[in-house]
Design a protein around this motif. Structure first.
Motif, PDB file in Angstrom:
ATOM      1  N   VAL A  51       0.838  -1.195   0.000  1.00 13.40           N
ATOM      2  CA  VAL A  51       0.000   0.000   0.000  1.00 13.40           C
ATOM      3  C   VAL A  51       0.874   1.247   0.000  1.00 13.40           C
ATOM      4  N   ALA A  52       1.918   1.235   0.798  1.00 12.38           N
ATOM      5  CA  ALA A  52       2.812   2.389   0.888  1.00 12.38           C
ATOM      6  C   ALA A  52       3.415   2.730  -0.469  1.00 12.38           C
ATOM      7  N   ALA A  53       3.712   1.731  -1.271  1.00 11.24           N
ATOM      8  CA  ALA A  53       4.290   1.967  -2.594  1.00 11.24           C
ATOM      9  C   ALA A  53       3.308   2.699  -3.502  1.00 11.24           C
ATOM     10  N   ALA A  54       2.019   2.514  -3.276  1.00 15.13           N
ATOM     11  CA  ALA A  54       1.000   3.141  -4.119  1.00 15.13           C
ATOM     12  C   ALA A  54       0.640   4.553  -3.667  1.00 15.13           C
ATOM     13  N   VAL A  55       0.990   4.907  -2.433  1.00 14.00           N
ATOM     14  CA  VAL A  55       0.613   6.205  -1.873  1.00 14.00           C
ATOM     15  C   VAL A  55       1.614   7.266  -2.322  1.00 14.00           C
ATOM     16  N   GLU A  56       1.081   8.397  -2.769  1.00 11.65           N
ATOM     17  CA  GLU A  56       1.922   9.504  -3.200  1.00 11.65           C
ATOM     18  C   GLU A  56       2.596  10.184  -2.006  1.00 11.65           C
ATOM     19  N   PRO A  57       3.844  10.632  -2.173  1.00  7.45           N
ATOM     20  CA  PRO A  57       4.499  11.393  -1.101  1.00  7.45           C
ATOM     21  C   PRO A  57       3.664  12.621  -0.730  1.00  7.45           C
ATOM     22  N   GLY A  58       3.657  12.938   0.563  1.00 10.92           N
ATOM     23  CA  GLY A  58       2.882  14.070   1.060  1.00 10.92           C
ATOM     24  C   GLY A  58       1.417  13.753   1.271  1.00 10.92           C
ATOM     25  N   SER A  59       1.071  12.473   1.331  1.00  5.56           N
ATOM     26  CA  SER A  59      -0.326  12.056   1.478  1.00  5.56           C
ATOM     27  C   SER A  59      -0.520  11.184   2.711  1.00  5.56           C
ATOM     28  N   THR A  60      -1.766  11.102   3.120  1.00  2.00           N
ATOM     29  CA  THR A  60      -2.180  10.164   4.149  1.00  2.00           C
ATOM     30  C   THR A  60      -3.131   9.177   3.488  1.00  2.00           C
ATOM     31  N   ALA A  61      -3.044   7.919   3.844  1.00  2.00           N
ATOM     32  CA  ALA A  61      -3.944   6.907   3.294  1.00  2.00           C
ATOM     33  C   ALA A  61      -4.566   6.111   4.426  1.00  2.00           C
ATOM     34  N   ALA A  62      -5.811   5.729   4.219  1.00  2.00           N
ATOM     35  CA  ALA A  62      -6.513   4.847   5.156  1.00  2.00           C
ATOM     36  C   ALA A  62      -6.692   3.510   4.473  1.00  2.00           C
ATOM     37  N   LEU A  63      -6.292   2.452   5.148  1.00  2.00           N
ATOM     38  CA  LEU A  63      -6.450   1.085   4.657  1.00  2.00           C
ATOM     39  C   LEU A  63      -7.485   0.416   5.549  1.00  2.00           C
ATOM     40  N   LEU A  64      -8.603   0.035   4.951  1.00  2.00           N
ATOM     41  CA  LEU A  64      -9.726  -0.508   5.698  1.00  2.00           C
ATOM     42  C   LEU A  64     -10.076  -1.895   5.172  1.00  2.00           C
ATOM     43  N   VAL A  65     -10.222  -2.853   6.085  1.00  2.00           N
ATOM     44  CA  VAL A  65     -10.670  -4.210   5.758  1.00  2.00           C
ATOM     45  C   VAL A  65     -11.973  -4.427   6.530  1.00  2.00           C
ATOM     46  N   TRP A  66     -13.031  -4.874   5.810  1.00  2.00           N
ATOM     47  CA  TRP A  66     -14.305  -5.082   6.475  1.00  2.00           C
ATOM     48  C   TRP A  66     -15.010  -6.331   5.959  1.00  2.00           C
ATOM     49  N   GLU A  67     -15.859  -6.856   6.833  1.00  2.00           N
ATOM     50  CA  GLU A  67     -16.725  -7.976   6.471  1.00  2.00           C
ATOM     51  C   GLU A  67     -18.087  -7.409   6.096  1.00  2.00           C
ATOM     52  N   ASN A  68     -18.641  -7.900   5.005  1.00  2.00           N
ATOM     53  CA  ASN A  68     -19.976  -7.504   4.560  1.00  2.00           C
ATOM     54  C   ASN A  68     -21.004  -8.371   5.283  1.00  2.00           C
ATOM     55  N   LEU A  69     -21.444  -7.911   6.440  1.00  2.00           N
ATOM     56  CA  LEU A  69     -22.390  -8.691   7.242  1.00  2.00           C
ATOM     57  C   LEU A  69     -23.709  -8.910   6.523  1.00  2.00           C
ATOM     58  N   TRP A  70     -24.134  -7.960   5.712  1.00  2.00           N
ATOM     59  CA  TRP A  70     -25.398  -8.078   5.004  1.00  2.00           C
ATOM     60  C   TRP A  70     -25.398  -9.291   4.075  1.00  2.00           C
ATOM     61  N   ALA A  71     -24.214  -9.702   3.587  1.00  2.00           N
ATOM     62  CA  ALA A  71     -24.127 -10.806   2.635  1.00  2.00           C
ATOM     63  C   ALA A  71     -23.782 -12.137   3.304  1.00  2.00           C
ATOM     64  N   ALA A  72     -23.558 -12.138   4.599  1.00  2.00           N
ATOM     65  CA  ALA A  72     -23.128 -13.356   5.289  1.00  2.00           C
ATOM     66  C   ALA A  72     -24.110 -14.521   5.136  1.00  2.00           C
ATOM     67  N   PRO A  73     -25.420 -14.322   5.304  1.00  2.00           N
ATOM     68  CA  PRO A  73     -26.335 -15.463   5.135  1.00  2.00           C
ATOM     69  C   PRO A  73     -26.285 -16.045   3.718  1.00  2.00           C
ATOM     70  N   PHE A  74     -26.187 -15.198   2.714  1.00  2.00           N
ATOM     71  CA  PHE A  74     -26.101 -15.658   1.338  1.00  2.00           C
ATOM     72  C   PHE A  74     -24.799 -16.412   1.095  1.00  2.00           C
ATOM     73  N   ALA A  75     -23.679 -15.870   1.572  1.00  2.00           N
ATOM     74  CA  ALA A  75     -22.376 -16.526   1.403  1.00  2.00           C
ATOM     75  C   ALA A  75     -22.358 -17.876   2.122  1.00  2.00           C
ATOM     76  N   SER A  76     -22.942 -17.934   3.306  1.00  2.00           N
ATOM     77  CA  SER A  76     -23.001 -19.184   4.060  1.00  2.00           C
ATOM     78  C   SER A  76     -23.830 -20.230   3.315  1.00  2.00           C
ATOM     79  N   ALA A  77     -24.959 -19.811   2.734  1.00  2.00           N
ATOM     80  CA  ALA A  77     -25.808 -20.725   1.969  1.00  2.00           C
ATOM     81  C   ALA A  77     -25.055 -21.280   0.764  1.00  2.00           C
ATOM     82  N   ILE A  78     -24.267 -20.437   0.113  1.00  2.00           N
ATOM     83  CA  ILE A  78     -23.464 -20.888  -1.032  1.00  2.00           C
ATOM     84  C   ILE A  78     -22.480 -21.965  -0.586  1.00  2.00           C
TER      85      ILE A  78
END
Length: 156
Positions: free
Chosen positions: A99-126
């Protein structure tokens, strides 16, 4: 590991929804935490579960600082600090370096990882039906807007 713990882990994994990640760059390091209320609302509604969150600051000379939530001022992250105990810390050092390699100098970046809870029942059924994900993708909003605009111009 006890058999009871192993069953609980298997059960939790079976109920897991799709997991996504994004990196958002703020040129000039103008990240002031305005996104925190929107993310908090998604969590409170049960739409997503934050699994990992990291802020990166890349100085104009290219030097990098990575911050966990505990390292940041409340003014920068707002209510996001309340998720700290729940975070899974999924990101590796290699992830951060990529990620750091992709960020431009002089910038701040937020890296966020999340679970899509709304899709959990569908994913579980699959998974219970023996299915498995073989492809996935995301269409950026800018691409949708460009396609709509192009379609409208063709219609004129």
């Amino acid at each position: 590991m006890t058999e009871k713990v192993e069953r609980q882990i298997d059960s939790d994994i079976d109920e897991l929804g799709p997991v996504d990640w994004i990196v958002v760059e703020f040129p000039g390091s103008r990240f002031r935490g305005e996104i925190a209320p929107a993310l908090e609302e998604l969590v409170e509604r049960g739409t997503v579960r934050v699994l990992d969150l990291l802020l990166l600051r890349k100085d104009t000379d290219g030097s990098l600082e990575a911050f966990e939530l505990a390292d940041l001022d409340e003014a920068e992250i707002g209510a996001l600090r309340s998720y700290e105990a729940e975070l899974a810390m999924l990101l590796s050092e290699e992830d951060v370096e990529a990620v750091a390699a992709a960020v431009e100098p002089g910038s701040t970046a937020a890296l966020l990882v999340w679970e899509n809870l709304w899709a959990a029942p569908f994913a579980s059924a699959i998974r219970r039906a023996g299915g498995q994900l073989v492809a996935s993708g995301r269409i950026p909003v800018q691409a949708l807007l460009a396609a709509i605009e192009a379609d409208e111009q063709e219609g004129d």
